[in-house]
Enzyme design. Sequence first.
Site, PDB file in Angstrom:
ATOM      1  N   ARG A  75       3.820  33.055  43.350  1.00  0.00           N
ATOM      2  CA  ARG A  75       2.696  33.439  42.390  1.00  0.00           C
ATOM      3  C   ARG A  75       2.562  32.316  41.288  1.00  0.00           C
ATOM      4  NH1 ARG A  75       2.506  37.359  37.619  1.00  0.00           N
ATOM      5  NH2 ARG A  75       0.179  37.662  37.607  1.00  0.00           N
ATOM      6  N   HIS A 119      -4.311  33.654  33.786  1.00  0.00           N
ATOM      7  CA  HIS A 119      -3.172  34.062  33.127  1.00  0.00           C
ATOM      8  C   HIS A 119      -3.289  33.618  31.626  1.00  0.00           C
ATOM      9  CE1 HIS A 119       1.190  35.391  34.033  1.00  0.00           C
ATOM     10  NE2 HIS A 119       1.112  35.294  32.825  1.00  0.00           N
ATOM     11  N   GLU A 164      -2.644  40.845  33.821  1.00  0.00           N
ATOM     12  CA  GLU A 164      -2.383  41.800  32.278  1.00  0.00           C
ATOM     13  C   GLU A 164      -3.340  41.634  31.375  1.00  0.00           C
ATOM     14  OE1 GLU A 164       1.419  40.923  30.682  1.00  0.00           O
ATOM     15  OE2 GLU A 164       2.636  41.259  32.578  1.00  0.00           O
ATOM     16  N   ASN A 290       3.067  44.290  37.065  1.00  0.00           N
ATOM     17  CA  ASN A 290       4.188  43.776  36.290  1.00  0.00           C
ATOM     18  C   ASN A 290       5.032  44.828  35.468  1.00  0.00           C
ATOM     19  OD1 ASN A 290       3.357  41.451  37.216  1.00  0.00           O
ATOM     20  ND2 ASN A 290       2.352  40.709  35.312  1.00  0.00           N
ATOM     21  N   TYR A 292       8.635  45.634  33.320  1.00  0.00           N
ATOM     22  CA  TYR A 292       9.714  45.177  32.569  1.00  0.00           C
ATOM     23  C   TYR A 292      10.719  46.275  32.162  1.00  0.00           C
ATOM     24  CZ  TYR A 292       7.992  40.656  33.084  1.00  0.00           C
ATOM     25  OH  TYR A 292       7.703  39.331  33.733  1.00  0.00           O
ATOM     26  N   GLU A 355       5.573  40.693  38.933  1.00  0.00           N
ATOM     27  CA  GLU A 355       6.421  40.391  37.994  1.00  0.00           C
ATOM     28  C   GLU A 355       7.701  41.384  37.949  1.00  0.00           C
ATOM     29  OE1 GLU A 355       5.001  38.869  34.066  1.00  0.00           O
ATOM     30  OE2 GLU A 355       3.256  37.749  34.980  1.00  0.00           O
TER      31      GLU A 355
HETATM   32  C1  FCB Z   1       4.594  39.062  30.847  1.00  0.00           C
HETATM   33  C2  FCB Z   1       3.585  37.848  31.098  1.00  0.00           C
HETATM   34  C3  FCB Z   1       4.452  36.914  31.399  1.00  0.00           C
HETATM   35  C4  FCB Z   1       5.648  36.610  30.864  1.00  0.00           C
HETATM   36  C5  FCB Z   1       6.496  37.920  31.023  1.00  0.00           C
HETATM   37  C6  FCB Z   1       8.112  37.909  30.556  1.00  0.00           C
HETATM   38  O1  FCB Z   1       3.912  39.761  30.127  1.00  0.00           O
HETATM   39  O2  FCB Z   1       2.759  37.959  32.255  1.00  0.00           O
HETATM   40  O3  FCB Z   1       3.519  35.450  31.431  1.00  0.00           O
HETATM   41  O4  FCB Z   1       5.578  35.906  29.687  1.00  0.00           O
HETATM   42  O5  FCB Z   1       5.811  38.942  30.480  1.00  0.00           O
END
Ligand code: FCB
Length: 447
Positions: A75, A119, A164, A290, A292, A355
Amino acid sequence: MSTFDPGFLWGAATSSYQIEGAVTEDGRGPSIWDTFAATPGAVRGGDTGAVAADHYHRFPGDIALMAQLGLRAYRFSLAWPRIQPTGSGPANRRGLDFYRRLTDTLLDHGIQPRPTLYHWDLPQPLEDAGGWAVRDTAERFAEYAALAHEALGDRVTHWTTLNEPWCSAFLGYATGRHAPGRREPAAAVRAAHHLLLAHSLATEAIRDADSHVGITLNLTHVDPLSTAPADLDAARRIDGMQNRLFLDPLLRGAYPDDVLADLHEVTGFGHVHDNDLKRIGAPLDHLGINYYAPMLVAGSTTPVQSAYVGSPLVRVADGGRPRTAMGWEIDESGLLELLLRLKADYPAVPLYITENGAAFDDVVEDDGVHDAYRIAYLDGHLRSCARAIDRGVPLKGYFVWSLLDNFEWSFGYGPRFGIVHVDYATQRRTPKDSARWYAEVIRRGGL
Ligand code: FCB
């Protein structure tokens, strides 16, 4: 446990401005991130993406590395200002040629190209004309998407429109922590809508018999600190702004009423035209997520400045868990909760984790980078993916963020998210232990 379908798509992700460098080469025009990074104080250490991981010149070696790791898909994003240097008008052939070479090399190595059209590197002239706060930018985006599709549609089947849009809108136009650095809450709300509109217009422009089109959202699982009404309301609001403001228009064709009410003080919704929501709600071929970290939130008695415009009486609470170098709490259960919630609340659509990953303070030793903490993070989150699949979630693939250490936006080159270490002075790539571990996961088809 943890056996993934043989067709499960194992990949890694990057984005153009974070790795390419070569910002003035082959006719590329300036983007809002070039401008923002050049603004004193905007990016830690004054770092910029001017050189980054020099992927523009080193992509053949990087792809050979991907092949060694056994990646099935990659990607990446297309830099709009390489393809349309001013954001409108005819395509710049040299910009398209770069992405033709990149996709051809991927295909030669048996790696599926998975481009994202946007992006975050908006051509600067479009920001000068109002940026995402104006509707015209969405129309321009559809034209750019058509040019990209015309050039690459014979070799790319799976497209992602935006990465995002929450970040583009609220970090870019409300907090000003991202490009273009504006602090105008009403503009941020308009930007969110115009981004969704851009997604739908681009989808209409590039969808044909061979193309699958989707979008990537940064979603999270939100918990209230307690069952006190103020905490419950805080969780409802953050879930509304972070998740439902995007999921509901895309998957149900309507903005959530409670979020519209929360935003009422910030702005009216006169910028939403009659047919917009119908178009935004057109079926998606896939949804990228995405993920985290989860969020724990509480009511606040004093106003807090944040990206959550319209909800000043909310604060982020401490969940007491270990954190990454970004200060983000590590909790893979949030990913499972999120996936199960998507299944319960929304119509089924093929899902990809586009992500997931973590920054840690890596130490380079003579014999490599021993990042057991990153392996633990990835392993935990992949276990959540496996559990979700076992419970019927249509999860079709997983992309590690990131293949390479790179320019982490306003944090500059400090945080290292790569499974491959980049020595920025020499541009030497060193696969970390996590890269070897991931290669083994792919080889075995699971954990
Ligand atoms: C996301 C982004 C990516 C990267 C990660 C850590 O928000 O899409 O570009 O910065 O966080």
